[in-house]
Design an enzyme around this catalytic site. Structure first.
Site, PDB file in Angstrom:
ATOM      1  N   ASP A   1       0.858  -1.177   0.000  1.00  0.00           N
ATOM      2  CA  ASP A   1       0.000   0.000   0.000  1.00  0.00           C
ATOM      3  C   ASP A   1       0.896   1.228   0.000  1.00  0.00           C
ATOM      4  O   ASP A   1       2.082   1.144   0.330  1.00  0.00           O
ATOM      5  CB  ASP A   1      -0.919   0.001   1.228  1.00  0.00           C
ATOM      6  CG  ASP A   1      -2.190   0.819   1.031  1.00  0.00           C
ATOM      7  OD1 ASP A   1      -2.329   1.482  -0.012  1.00  0.00           O
ATOM      8  OD2 ASP A   1      -3.042   0.785   1.930  1.00  0.00           O
ATOM      9  N   ASP A   2       0.335   2.367  -0.373  1.00  0.00           N
ATOM     10  CA  ASP A   2       1.141   3.580  -0.432  1.00  0.00           C
ATOM     11  C   ASP A   2       1.427   4.148   0.946  1.00  0.00           C
ATOM     12  O   ASP A   2       2.510   4.661   1.197  1.00  0.00           O
ATOM     13  CB  ASP A   2       0.487   4.637  -1.327  1.00  0.00           C
ATOM     14  CG  ASP A   2      -0.872   5.110  -0.824  1.00  0.00           C
ATOM     15  OD1 ASP A   2      -1.580   4.320  -0.152  1.00  0.00           O
ATOM     16  OD2 ASP A   2      -1.241   6.259  -1.104  1.00  0.00           O
TER      17      ASP A   2
ATOM     18  N   ASP B   1      -1.598   5.353   7.520  1.00  0.00           N
ATOM     19  CA  ASP B   1      -1.852   6.628   8.197  1.00  0.00           C
ATOM     20  C   ASP B   1      -2.324   6.387   9.629  1.00  0.00           C
ATOM     21  O   ASP B   1      -1.541   6.439  10.572  1.00  0.00           O
ATOM     22  CB  ASP B   1      -2.886   7.399   7.381  1.00  0.00           C
ATOM     23  CG  ASP B   1      -3.137   8.806   7.881  1.00  0.00           C
ATOM     24  OD1 ASP B   1      -2.879   9.093   9.064  1.00  0.00           O
ATOM     25  OD2 ASP B   1      -3.609   9.636   7.095  1.00  0.00           O
TER      26      ASP B   1
END
Length: 147
Positions: free
Chosen positions: A87-88, A91
Site C-alpha cells: 500500500d502507499d 496513516d
C-alpha cells in the site's frame, strides 16, 4: 492536518525503488496491491523485483479526504505464499489493521507511514508526523494543484 507534503513522481519512484532494495532478498513471487494507492508502488515493485503475478485487494474507506467505514470490495484470488501486500501509506492504521486481520501471516509493506500506522507494516521507507497530509503525485493535476 497542519502540514502538507507534496511527493513528486521522481521522489516517489526513488522511495519505491528503495523499498525494493530493502526487500529484494525475500523470496517474493507475487504482489497484492491495496487499491487504489497500492497500485502505483505495485507497478514499480513488479518491475524492480521481476514479478509478473499481481492481484488486488480492493478496499474503500476514504470519501474525498475523510476516512469512513472500511468496506472490502474484492479479495485477492492468488495463493498468498511468498506474496507481498503493498500500500502507499499507513496513516491511522485502520486499513493496515484490516489487512493484518484478513491475512495474519502476510508480508505487508507501505511506502510511507505515520506514527499511528507504523506498527503494522513489516517494511516501509519513510515516516511522517501524524499531523501531515501527504499529497501523492497522482493526487495532483497537470497544473500542479489538487483537482
Amino acid at each position: 492536518m497542519t502540514n502538507k507534503v507534496y511527493i513528486s513522481w521522481e521522489n516517489y519512484q526513488k522511495d519505491v525503488r528503495s523499498l525494493a532494495k530493502k526487500i529484494s532478498d525475500r523470496n517474493i513471487t507475487s504482489i497484492i496491491a491495496v487499491t487504489r494507492g497500492g497500485l502505483f508502488p505495485a507497478a514499480i515493485l513488479s518491475t524492480e523485483l521481476g514479478i509478473r503475478l499481481v492481484d488486488t485487494l480492493c478496499l474503500s474507506s476514504y470519501v474525498h479526504d475523510r476516512q469512513g467505514e472500511m468496506t472490502i470490495l474484492k479479495k485477492p484470488e492468488i495463493d498468498l505464499t511468498n506474496t507481498l501486500i503493498i500500500d502507499d501509506l499507513s496513516d491511522t492504521g485502520n486499513t493496515a489493521r484490516v489487512i493484518k486481520e484478513l491475512f495474519p501471516n502476510s508480508f505487508y509493506c507501505c511506502v510511507y507511514v505515520k506514527p499511528k500506522g507504523a506498527v503494522y507494516p513489516d517494511e516501509f521507507v519513510r515516516e511522517y508526523p501524524q499531523d501531515t497530509w501527504i499529497v501523492q503525485p497522482w493526487d495532483v493535476g497537470e497544473d500542479g494543484f489538487l483537482d
